[in-house]
Motif scaffolding. Structure first.
Motif, short mmCIF file in Angstrom:
data_model
loop_
_atom_site.label_atom_id
_atom_site.label_comp_id
_atom_site.label_asym_id
_atom_site.label_seq_id
_atom_site.Cartn_x
_atom_site.Cartn_y
_atom_site.Cartn_z
N ALA A 85 19.24 62.72 44.21
CA ALA A 85 18.96 63.39 42.93
C ALA A 85 17.55 63.11 42.42
CB ALA A 85 19.99 62.97 41.89
N VAL A 86 17.11 61.85 42.53
CA VAL A 86 15.80 61.50 41.96
C VAL A 86 14.64 62.08 42.76
CG1 VAL A 86 16.64 59.42 40.81
CG2 VAL A 86 15.79 59.26 43.15
N ALA A 87 14.89 62.58 43.96
CA ALA A 87 13.85 63.29 44.71
C ALA A 87 13.98 64.80 44.55
CB ALA A 87 13.93 62.92 46.20
N ILE A 88 15.21 65.29 44.46
CA ILE A 88 15.43 66.73 44.31
C ILE A 88 14.95 67.23 42.95
CG2 ILE A 88 17.27 68.44 44.02
CD1 ILE A 88 18.72 67.08 46.36
N LEU A 89 15.12 66.42 41.91
CA LEU A 89 14.67 66.86 40.58
C LEU A 89 13.15 67.08 40.54
CD1 LEU A 89 17.03 64.74 38.30
CD2 LEU A 89 17.02 67.23 38.59
N PRO A 90 12.31 66.16 41.01
CA PRO A 90 10.88 66.46 41.08
C PRO A 90 10.57 67.65 41.99
CG PRO A 90 11.21 64.11 41.25
CD PRO A 90 12.57 64.74 41.35
N ALA A 91 11.39 67.85 43.03
CA ALA A 91 11.14 68.96 43.96
C ALA A 91 11.24 70.31 43.28
CB ALA A 91 12.12 68.89 45.13
N THR A 92 11.96 70.39 42.15
CA THR A 92 12.05 71.68 41.44
C THR A 92 10.68 72.14 40.96
OG1 THR A 92 12.52 70.62 39.29
CG2 THR A 92 14.41 71.18 40.69
N GLU A 95 23.57 70.97 40.73
CA GLU A 95 24.94 70.61 40.41
C GLU A 95 25.28 69.21 40.91
OE1 GLU A 95 27.55 74.56 40.50
OE2 GLU A 95 26.50 74.26 42.41
N ASN A 96 26.33 68.65 40.32
CA ASN A 96 26.86 67.33 40.71
C ASN A 96 25.83 66.22 40.57
OD1 ASN A 96 29.06 65.75 41.48
ND2 ASN A 96 28.51 65.81 43.65
N LEU A 97 25.02 66.29 39.53
CA LEU A 97 24.06 65.22 39.26
C LEU A 97 24.80 64.02 38.67
CD1 LEU A 97 21.08 67.15 37.62
CD2 LEU A 97 20.98 65.82 39.74
N PRO A 98 24.54 62.83 39.17
CA PRO A 98 25.18 61.65 38.57
C PRO A 98 24.62 61.40 37.18
CG PRO A 98 23.56 60.98 40.20
CD PRO A 98 23.65 62.48 40.29
N CYS A 99 25.50 61.04 36.26
CA CYS A 99 25.07 60.79 34.88
C CYS A 99 24.62 59.35 34.76
CB CYS A 99 26.23 61.11 33.92
SG CYS A 99 25.75 61.01 32.19
N ILE A 100 23.39 59.09 35.17
CA ILE A 100 22.83 57.74 35.16
C ILE A 100 21.44 57.78 34.56
CG2 ILE A 100 24.18 56.94 37.15
CD1 ILE A 100 21.74 57.48 38.90
N SER A 101 20.92 56.61 34.23
CA SER A 101 19.65 56.54 33.50
C SER A 101 18.49 57.14 34.30
CB SER A 101 19.34 55.10 33.12
OG SER A 101 19.25 54.27 34.27
N ASP A 102 18.44 56.93 35.62
CA ASP A 102 17.33 57.46 36.42
C ASP A 102 17.31 58.99 36.39
OD1 ASP A 102 16.59 54.92 37.01
OD2 ASP A 102 16.79 55.10 39.19
N MET A 127 18.57 60.91 33.94
CA MET A 127 18.18 61.31 32.59
C MET A 127 16.67 61.14 32.40
SD MET A 127 20.94 62.42 31.26
CE MET A 127 21.54 62.89 32.89
N ALA A 128 16.11 60.07 32.94
CA ALA A 128 14.66 59.87 32.83
C ALA A 128 13.90 60.95 33.59
CB ALA A 128 14.29 58.48 33.36
N SER A 129 14.40 61.33 34.77
CA SER A 129 13.74 62.39 35.55
C SER A 129 13.76 63.71 34.79
CB SER A 129 14.44 62.56 36.90
OG SER A 129 14.29 61.40 37.70
N LEU A 130 14.89 64.02 34.17
CA LEU A 130 14.98 65.26 33.38
C LEU A 130 14.03 65.21 32.19
CD1 LEU A 130 18.86 65.73 33.44
CD2 LEU A 130 17.18 67.20 34.56
N GLN A 131 13.91 64.05 31.58
CA GLN A 131 13.00 63.92 30.44
C GLN A 131 11.54 64.07 30.88
OE1 GLN A 131 13.71 60.48 27.99
NE2 GLN A 131 12.03 60.96 26.59
N ASP A 140 19.31 65.61 52.53
CA ASP A 140 19.60 66.36 51.29
C ASP A 140 18.33 67.00 50.74
OD1 ASP A 140 22.27 65.66 51.37
OD2 ASP A 140 22.02 63.90 50.09
N LEU A 141 17.24 66.23 50.70
CA LEU A 141 15.99 66.77 50.19
C LEU A 141 15.48 67.90 51.07
CD1 LEU A 141 13.59 66.76 48.24
CD2 LEU A 141 12.56 64.96 49.65
#
Length: 216
Positions: A25-32, A42-49, A51-55, A194-195
């Motif tokens: 997840a923490v690599a796929i989010l920046p890949a957007t 979908e199926n993103l884990p609800c964890i601090s990392d 949430m920080a990536s989304l922010q 995954d990435l």
């Protein structure tokens, strides 16, 4: 707590919902960022990392829409900054993935030296080695890592040590570079695959993820 005591021999029943993998997840989010458009994750884990990536994405100018607790629509069309805030980038080590994504799309990126959990030293020299092979220049000023390039071209990288982070960052930077990039002695973890699958879904041409040679 010093130990767990497990007494077996009893039948197990019930259901367990398996959350998405954090390391993917923490690599796929920046890949957007590379898409320059809308992505549904979908199926993103609800964890601090996560949430920080989304922010971070939001502060860079992305439009984030929460569809459900584990699903987000991310529109990176109007990102207008290539600098990740010092406070957010120091919250997690994986913030360095924004370097590869921002470099790939905009030719520039700035992130603070990685923070996050205390798991010992994790130098980013192999990340910078990959960026340099693609034509980028880097510098570290006041604890901030800067990477920039007028033009990214495919290159050949043989990593001195096997690194999941460097492998992913190189993939992020290389997908929009002109020509073919060959990465050798790469990590082979499932989140590398995954990435690669996500990048390919966006239109990239990544082969070999899961082996020790990746071609992009």
């Amino acid at each position: 707590m010093e130990k767990y005591v497990i007494r077996g021999g009893k039948p197990l029943v019930g259901d367990v919902n398996i959350g998405g993998a954090k390391n993917a997840a923490v690599a796929i989010l920046p890949a957007t960022i590379l898409a320059g458009g809308k992505c549904l994750i979908e199926n993103l884990p609800c964890i601090s990392d996560v949430m920080a990536s989304l922010q971070i994405l939001s502060e860079l100018g992305a439009n984030i829409r929460m569809v459900s607790r584990s699903t987000y629509e991310i529109d990176t069309t109007h990102i207008d900054s290539t600098e990740v805030s010092n406070e957010l980038s120091r919250q997690m080590r994986a913030s360095y993935y924004f370097l590869g994504a921002l470099l790939g799309r905009f030719g520039s990126g700035q992130v603070a030296m990685p923070g996050g959990c205390n798991l010992g030293p994790r130098p980013i020299d192999q990340h910078l080695k990959a960026f340099t092979a693609l034509g980028a220049q880097d510098s570290v000023e006041y604890g901030q890592i800067h990477v920039r390039a007028e033009h990214l071209s495919g290159g050949h990288v043989f990593f001195d040590t096997v690194s999941v982070g460097a492998t992913m960052n190189a993939m992020l930077a290389a997908v929009l570079a002109e020509g073919t990039t060959v990465l050798e002695n790469v990590a082979r973890e499932p989140h590398i695959v995954d990435l690669a699958n996500f990048l390919n879904m966006m239109g990239a041409d990544v082969h070999g993820a899961g082996t020790d040679v990746i071609k992009i």
